[in-house]
Design a protein around this motif. Sequence first.
Motif, PDB file in Angstrom:
ATOM      1  N   ASP A 145       7.076  -0.662   6.558  1.00 42.80           N
ATOM      2  CA  ASP A 145       8.528  -1.858   6.920  1.00 42.80           C
ATOM      3  C   ASP A 145       7.688  -2.638   6.777  1.00 42.80           C
ATOM      4  OD1 ASP A 145       9.768   0.475   7.746  1.00 42.80           O
ATOM      5  OD2 ASP A 145      10.386  -0.065   9.954  1.00 42.80           O
ATOM      6  N   VAL A 146       8.759  -3.665   6.512  1.00 42.50           N
ATOM      7  CA  VAL A 146       8.235  -5.026   6.110  1.00 42.50           C
ATOM      8  C   VAL A 146       8.811  -6.050   7.568  1.00 42.50           C
ATOM      9  CG1 VAL A 146       8.271  -7.659   5.824  1.00 42.50           C
ATOM     10  CG2 VAL A 146       7.262  -5.257   4.009  1.00 42.50           C
ATOM     11  N   ILE A 147       7.971  -7.004   8.518  1.00 43.84           N
ATOM     12  CA  ILE A 147       8.349  -7.390   9.495  1.00 43.84           C
ATOM     13  C   ILE A 147       8.090  -9.016   9.694  1.00 43.84           C
ATOM     14  CG2 ILE A 147       8.764  -8.134  12.333  1.00 43.84           C
ATOM     15  CD1 ILE A 147       7.877  -4.867  12.742  1.00 43.84           C
ATOM     16  N   ALA A 160      10.142  -3.525   0.233  1.00 45.97           N
ATOM     17  CA  ALA A 160       9.558  -3.075   1.604  1.00 45.97           C
ATOM     18  C   ALA A 160       9.598  -1.055   1.321  1.00 45.97           C
ATOM     19  CB  ALA A 160       9.948  -3.082   2.613  1.00 45.97           C
ATOM     20  N   GLY A 161       8.305   0.052   1.136  1.00 49.73           N
ATOM     21  CA  GLY A 161       9.101   0.936   0.982  1.00 49.73           C
ATOM     22  C   GLY A 161      10.285   1.139   1.775  1.00 49.73           C
ATOM     23  N   ALA A 176      14.769  -2.477   0.255  1.00 57.63           N
ATOM     24  CA  ALA A 176      13.810  -1.545   1.803  1.00 57.63           C
ATOM     25  C   ALA A 176      13.978  -0.616   0.483  1.00 57.63           C
ATOM     26  CB  ALA A 176      14.562  -1.791   2.241  1.00 57.63           C
ATOM     27  N   GLY A 177      13.165   0.189   0.729  1.00 57.68           N
ATOM     28  CA  GLY A 177      13.281   2.026   1.015  1.00 57.68           C
ATOM     29  C   GLY A 177      12.650   2.322  -0.371  1.00 57.68           C
ATOM     30  N   ILE A 178      11.539   1.310  -1.288  1.00 59.96           N
ATOM     31  CA  ILE A 178      11.736   1.934  -2.212  1.00 59.96           C
ATOM     32  C   ILE A 178       9.978   2.661  -2.739  1.00 59.96           C
ATOM     33  CG2 ILE A 178      11.690  -0.729  -3.151  1.00 59.96           C
ATOM     34  CD1 ILE A 178       8.228  -0.952  -3.142  1.00 59.96           C
ATOM     35  N   LYS A 183      16.545   6.109   4.086  1.00 58.66           N
ATOM     36  CA  LYS A 183      17.206   6.245   5.956  1.00 58.66           C
ATOM     37  C   LYS A 183      16.472   5.205   6.404  1.00 58.66           C
ATOM     38  CE  LYS A 183      18.013  10.956   7.770  1.00 58.66           C
ATOM     39  NZ  LYS A 183      17.347  11.667   8.116  1.00 58.66           N
ATOM     40  N   ALA A 184      16.363   3.585   5.225  1.00 59.78           N
ATOM     41  CA  ALA A 184      15.839   2.233   5.828  1.00 59.78           C
ATOM     42  C   ALA A 184      16.657   1.431   5.984  1.00 59.78           C
ATOM     43  CB  ALA A 184      14.865   2.150   4.273  1.00 59.78           C
ATOM     44  N   ARG A 185      17.102   0.179   6.576  1.00 54.54           N
ATOM     45  CA  ARG A 185      18.033  -0.520   6.753  1.00 54.54           C
ATOM     46  C   ARG A 185      17.165  -1.596   7.064  1.00 54.54           C
ATOM     47  NH1 ARG A 185      21.717   2.165  11.713  1.00 54.54           N
ATOM     48  NH2 ARG A 185      21.494   3.931  10.828  1.00 54.54           N
TER      49      ARG A 185
END
Length: 235
Positions: A145-147, A160-161, A176-178, A183-185
């Motif tokens: 994740d990236v915050i 972000a992965g 996202a979700g690369i 299920k990434a958001r």
Amino acid sequence: MPDTSPSLPKIRIRGRSFLALVLSPEGSLSDWLSSLDQQLKSSSFFFLGKPVIVNLELLSGNEEGLDELHTALTQRNIQVICVEGGSSTWDALQNWPKTFIFGNGKHIDNLDMPANPLPSNAPTPCLIVDEPVRSGQSILFPEGDVIITNSVASGAEIVAGGSIHVYGALRGRAIAGISGQPKARIFAYQLEAELMAIDGFYMTAEEVDDHLSMKAAQVYLDHDVMTVTPLIKIK
């Protein structure tokens, strides 16, 4: 006599990793280009400034129009840096630019498993960025994740992965979700992103309902459809 010739500069060589998009032409190339044009109508800037790999593994090399395919992509502002899945001996490719490299890259969602994998209950790695992400900046973190505890400017990019969390205005691009995580958001305190993508599916700002634009919202995949819903405020 001492050598008075000026010293030559040191040659510095560094490696650099970056995210490249992959296009895989198939079937009738004229139909495939027509389909591409339809998608570009709703997101004309999707490929802007992005390196693109053309994967020819679905073609035989004898397709009509293959000799002009690179020109057709260039006319659509698609910057091809590499060709893979085909052969440089194909007659149709002899007039393609010689700067194109025929090779095989590694898909980001097929990364090798580590020798000592983390236990299943191990926390997902995350990258925390406290500074604002300015226009032209790109943050790539395929491990998790990236915050962002600040804002993301127009022209910036977050990749972000896992999921992307922005506790400020989210403009620019959020991908996202690369690492193959459907299920990434994408979470944003103020959603204004120009483009958002999750696990290969994407949507542009024009596709976000007006009542959700510039509001606190989350983006996720629902049966392979990019979906935007408001974030419930915690009292």
